[in-house]
Design a protein around this motif. Structure first.
Motif, PDB file in Angstrom:
ATOM      1  N   GLN A 284     -18.247  79.594  41.843  1.00  0.00           N
ATOM      2  CA  GLN A 284     -18.458  78.166  41.691  1.00  0.00           C
ATOM      3  C   GLN A 284     -18.254  77.751  40.245  1.00  0.00           C
ATOM      4  OE1 GLN A 284     -18.894  75.765  44.121  1.00  0.00           O
ATOM      5  NE2 GLN A 284     -18.169  77.591  45.190  1.00  0.00           N
ATOM      6  N   PRO A 285     -17.564  76.612  40.048  1.00  0.00           N
ATOM      7  CA  PRO A 285     -17.498  76.082  38.684  1.00  0.00           C
ATOM      8  C   PRO A 285     -18.927  75.801  38.223  1.00  0.00           C
ATOM      9  CG  PRO A 285     -16.595  74.528  40.285  1.00  0.00           C
ATOM     10  CD  PRO A 285     -16.854  75.806  41.009  1.00  0.00           C
ATOM     11  N   LYS A 286     -19.188  76.050  36.949  1.00  0.00           N
ATOM     12  CA  LYS A 286     -20.564  75.979  36.422  1.00  0.00           C
ATOM     13  C   LYS A 286     -21.292  74.719  36.858  1.00  0.00           C
ATOM     14  CE  LYS A 286     -17.520  77.436  34.286  1.00  0.00           C
ATOM     15  NZ  LYS A 286     -16.270  77.157  33.594  1.00  0.00           N
TER      16      LYS A 286
ATOM     17  N   ARG B 288     -16.197  67.533  45.547  1.00  0.00           N
ATOM     18  CA  ARG B 288     -14.957  68.118  46.000  1.00  0.00           C
ATOM     19  C   ARG B 288     -13.863  68.061  44.960  1.00  0.00           C
ATOM     20  NH1 ARG B 288     -18.023  65.953  48.966  1.00  0.00           N
ATOM     21  NH2 ARG B 288     -17.807  63.987  47.889  1.00  0.00           N
ATOM     22  N   SER B 289     -13.518  66.856  44.574  1.00  0.00           N
ATOM     23  CA  SER B 289     -12.401  66.754  43.658  1.00  0.00           C
ATOM     24  C   SER B 289     -12.490  65.424  42.949  1.00  0.00           C
ATOM     25  CB  SER B 289     -11.085  66.851  44.401  1.00  0.00           C
ATOM     26  OG  SER B 289     -10.945  65.787  45.299  1.00  0.00           O
ATOM     27  N   GLY B 290     -12.424  65.496  41.656  1.00  0.00           N
ATOM     28  CA  GLY B 290     -12.249  64.282  40.895  1.00  0.00           C
ATOM     29  C   GLY B 290     -13.517  63.598  40.456  1.00  0.00           C
TER      30      GLY B 290
ATOM     31  N   VAL C 248     -16.326  64.996  32.358  1.00  0.00           N
ATOM     32  CA  VAL C 248     -15.247  65.961  32.503  1.00  0.00           C
ATOM     33  C   VAL C 248     -14.726  65.866  33.931  1.00  0.00           C
ATOM     34  CG1 VAL C 248     -14.629  68.393  32.416  1.00  0.00           C
ATOM     35  CG2 VAL C 248     -16.302  67.492  30.822  1.00  0.00           C
ATOM     36  N   PHE C 249     -13.430  65.901  34.044  1.00  0.00           N
ATOM     37  CA  PHE C 249     -12.786  65.831  35.342  1.00  0.00           C
ATOM     38  C   PHE C 249     -12.563  67.264  35.830  1.00  0.00           C
ATOM     39  CE2 PHE C 249      -9.363  65.424  38.250  1.00  0.00           C
ATOM     40  CZ  PHE C 249      -9.349  64.122  38.702  1.00  0.00           C
ATOM     41  N   LYS C 250     -13.114  67.608  36.971  1.00  0.00           N
ATOM     42  CA  LYS C 250     -13.003  68.984  37.462  1.00  0.00           C
ATOM     43  C   LYS C 250     -12.161  69.093  38.721  1.00  0.00           C
ATOM     44  CE  LYS C 250     -17.580  69.958  35.753  1.00  0.00           C
ATOM     45  NZ  LYS C 250     -17.526  71.032  34.768  1.00  0.00           N
ATOM     46  N   THR C 251     -11.350  70.125  38.788  1.00  0.00           N
ATOM     47  CA  THR C 251     -10.607  70.403  40.013  1.00  0.00           C
ATOM     48  C   THR C 251     -10.502  71.895  40.239  1.00  0.00           C
ATOM     49  OG1 THR C 251      -8.628  70.105  38.669  1.00  0.00           O
ATOM     50  CG2 THR C 251      -9.043  68.461  40.375  1.00  0.00           C
ATOM     51  N   THR C 252     -10.181  72.241  41.443  1.00  0.00           N
ATOM     52  CA  THR C 252      -9.917  73.630  41.778  1.00  0.00           C
ATOM     53  C   THR C 252      -8.543  73.692  42.399  1.00  0.00           C
ATOM     54  OG1 THR C 252     -12.253  74.056  42.147  1.00  0.00           O
ATOM     55  CG2 THR C 252     -10.700  75.608  43.124  1.00  0.00           C
ATOM     56  N   LEU C 253      -7.725  74.575  41.885  1.00  0.00           N
ATOM     57  CA  LEU C 253      -6.398  74.764  42.464  1.00  0.00           C
ATOM     58  C   LEU C 253      -6.370  76.079  43.218  1.00  0.00           C
ATOM     59  CD1 LEU C 253      -4.089  73.725  39.507  1.00  0.00           C
ATOM     60  CD2 LEU C 253      -4.934  72.332  41.372  1.00  0.00           C
ATOM     61  N   THR C 254      -5.855  76.046  44.428  1.00  0.00           N
ATOM     62  CA  THR C 254      -5.768  77.270  45.210  1.00  0.00           C
ATOM     63  C   THR C 254      -4.310  77.680  45.323  1.00  0.00           C
ATOM     64  OG1 THR C 254      -7.718  76.569  46.424  1.00  0.00           O
ATOM     65  CG2 THR C 254      -6.447  78.363  47.362  1.00  0.00           C
TER      66      THR C 254
ATOM     67  N   ALA D  54      -5.634  84.073  43.166  1.00  0.00           N
ATOM     68  CA  ALA D  54      -6.152  83.319  44.309  1.00  0.00           C
ATOM     69  C   ALA D  54      -6.398  81.847  43.988  1.00  0.00           C
ATOM     70  CB  ALA D  54      -7.432  83.947  44.829  1.00  0.00           C
TER      71      ALA D  54
ATOM     72  N   SER E  63      -7.874  78.781  40.643  1.00  0.00           N
ATOM     73  CA  SER E  63      -8.412  78.551  39.303  1.00  0.00           C
ATOM     74  C   SER E  63      -9.246  77.278  39.250  1.00  0.00           C
ATOM     75  CB  SER E  63      -7.290  78.505  38.268  1.00  0.00           C
ATOM     76  OG  SER E  63      -6.276  77.631  38.655  1.00  0.00           O
TER      77      SER E  63
ATOM     78  N   GLN F 183     -10.474  74.160  36.946  1.00  0.00           N
ATOM     79  CA  GLN F 183      -9.992  73.420  35.795  1.00  0.00           C
ATOM     80  C   GLN F 183     -10.954  72.315  35.379  1.00  0.00           C
ATOM     81  OE1 GLN F 183      -6.063  71.868  36.643  1.00  0.00           O
ATOM     82  NE2 GLN F 183      -5.215  73.864  36.109  1.00  0.00           N
TER      83      GLN F 183
ATOM     84  N   VAL G 120     -10.760  68.822  32.911  1.00  0.00           N
ATOM     85  CA  VAL G 120      -9.901  67.950  32.112  1.00  0.00           C
ATOM     86  C   VAL G 120     -10.756  67.049  31.225  1.00  0.00           C
ATOM     87  CG1 VAL G 120      -8.095  66.194  32.166  1.00  0.00           C
ATOM     88  CG2 VAL G 120      -8.221  67.912  33.982  1.00  0.00           C
TER      89      VAL G 120
END
Lengths: 243, 243
Positions: free
Chosen positions: A76-78, A83-85, A233-239, B178, B180, B182, B184
């Motif tokens: 998990q991101p800290k 979900r996104s954005g 901070v804008f967070k995303t996860t890329l798969t 797998a 990442s 991120q 921003v």
DNA sequence: GTTTATTTGTTCGTATGTATT
DNA sequence: AAATACATACGAACAAATAAA
């Protein structure tokens, strides 16, 4: 009188249980989950139901899987911001147990809207448009200023005070909101925003343009938001593999 | 000898065909798609196959649907930069028919890496780390500077020249990538970056931190990238209902 | 306003294919 | 080469939301 939906779908129960096990540390990253076949036996359901449950957890960036190998728990991101954005300011605030509030700075009719807005909303030229400016405050610090542009239809009969709560909730009485396209940029703070966000001139900001649409692709509103870069901070996860 | 995979999965054929029809304007936004039942009849397959095809197009932000109503074509953001986020610099460049190139600015061992990096990569303290600095150029203009931090294992025997191409491709010889995470942010350009990106001091930049992981949640590398804000926009699509 | 038809959602059983170990 | 694990695909049935009659 209608009965409440107490019985969720089975795959929702399963994915909730798997998610619970992850939080409890029963399933940990670095280690493989039980196979779909075994999970189906354990939860007494078909493999398809397990697959649907796992699929949902993959969409939520909680699991990853790979053909022939198995399913794994994603780190998990800290700080989890959804979900996104950037969406869900109020919900995000609640999740951290912070106090959030919204101020309506202004709400007025604009007779000569910028082409950019007319264009995004697919309106005729010289159509009157309403501008709503709001400020979001988190723990007594201004975080975001948002300028929202809507056509008359959506705000008929509404006044400043009506916009203190969730805009989505308000608009969904008229139309069902389906999705929005967003563009995030880095800009320098402008004089007007410097005051509203309480940041010195020369500081960078995150600027987010977005257009929100109904299911049938009708534009509902145009939004330009400004986020303090030292707080947001804008967070995303890329798969990599989207099986 | 094995036969090549000339025959794609049926749901891939179906979703490709639907996508084609969208591009040809046969299916347009604002109008409902044929029902799953009708599509199943037309493509001579089961409804589940159609549902899978539609599901994939929803993941790609091409369709939206709603229970009881139907499926609709999503409006496309004016400039399409891929599924989500900043990834795929080289591919994005190709898509616009522009010339892109990569310069390796430096590649060296770092004996006292920042805690931030050691921490993100889950390494012991005082572990030697390699730093790779690259610059991406689009149409003769510098666009991005990226600093990448990797443990010795991934770069053993490699030299500066080996990093001109795709890092992902290079690393996937050793480990399967797998996903990442991120983050921003908006920052002000620093002196070092001002030169490399050819932007004046005081200008804002997009700064992206990311950590890339293997399936089993092993961190592979840490990356800090800087994007010129006048050239780069971060795009996302948010969907309201995630059926 | 109630009923009916349409459309997507859920779930099972079953079978076979393909990638990985 | 065999066992394991995920991927694809069909048929069938019923549930639930929505729109039309």
């Amino acid at each position: 009188m209608k009965e409440k939906k107490t019985t969720k779908a089975k795959f929702d129960q399963v994915s909730a249980e798997i998610e619970k096990r992850i939080h409890e540390g029963i399933y940990v990253s670095a280690q493989k989950l039980p196979s779909e076949y075994d999970l189906a036996k354990e939860f007494d359901c078909s493999r398809l139901t397990i697959r649907k449950a796992i699929d949902d957890l993959i969409k939520k960036n909680i699991l990853v899987k790979h053909r022939g190998k198995g399913s794994y728990v994603m780190t998990q991101p800290k700080i989890q911001s959804g979900r996104s954005g950037l969406q869900g300011f109020t919900e995000a605030a609640k999740a951290y147990g912070k106090t959030s509030s919204t101020e309506v700075i202004s709400f007025k009719k604009i007779n000569e809207p910028a082409d950019e807005i007319i264009n995004a909303l697919q309106l005729e030229e010289d159509t009157p448009i309403y501008e709503l400016v709001r400020r979001r405050i988190l723990d007594n610090e201004p975080m975001t200023v948002e300028k929202i542009y809507l056509s008359e239809y959506y705000v008929k009969g509404l006044t400043k005070e009506d916009f203190i709560g969730s805009l989505f909730q308000l608009l969904e009485e008229k139309t069902e909101i389906a999705y929005s396209h967003q563009e995030v940029e880095a800009i320098l703070v402008k004089p007007e925003l410097s005051k509203l966000l309480d940041v010195p001139m020369g500081d960078p900001l995150l600027q987010v343009h977005s257009v929100t649409y109904a299911l049938d692709a009708t534009p509902i509103f145009y939004d330009i938001s400004y986020y303090r870069s030292d707080r947001y901070v804008f967070k995303t996860t890329l798969t990599r593999y989207n099986h």
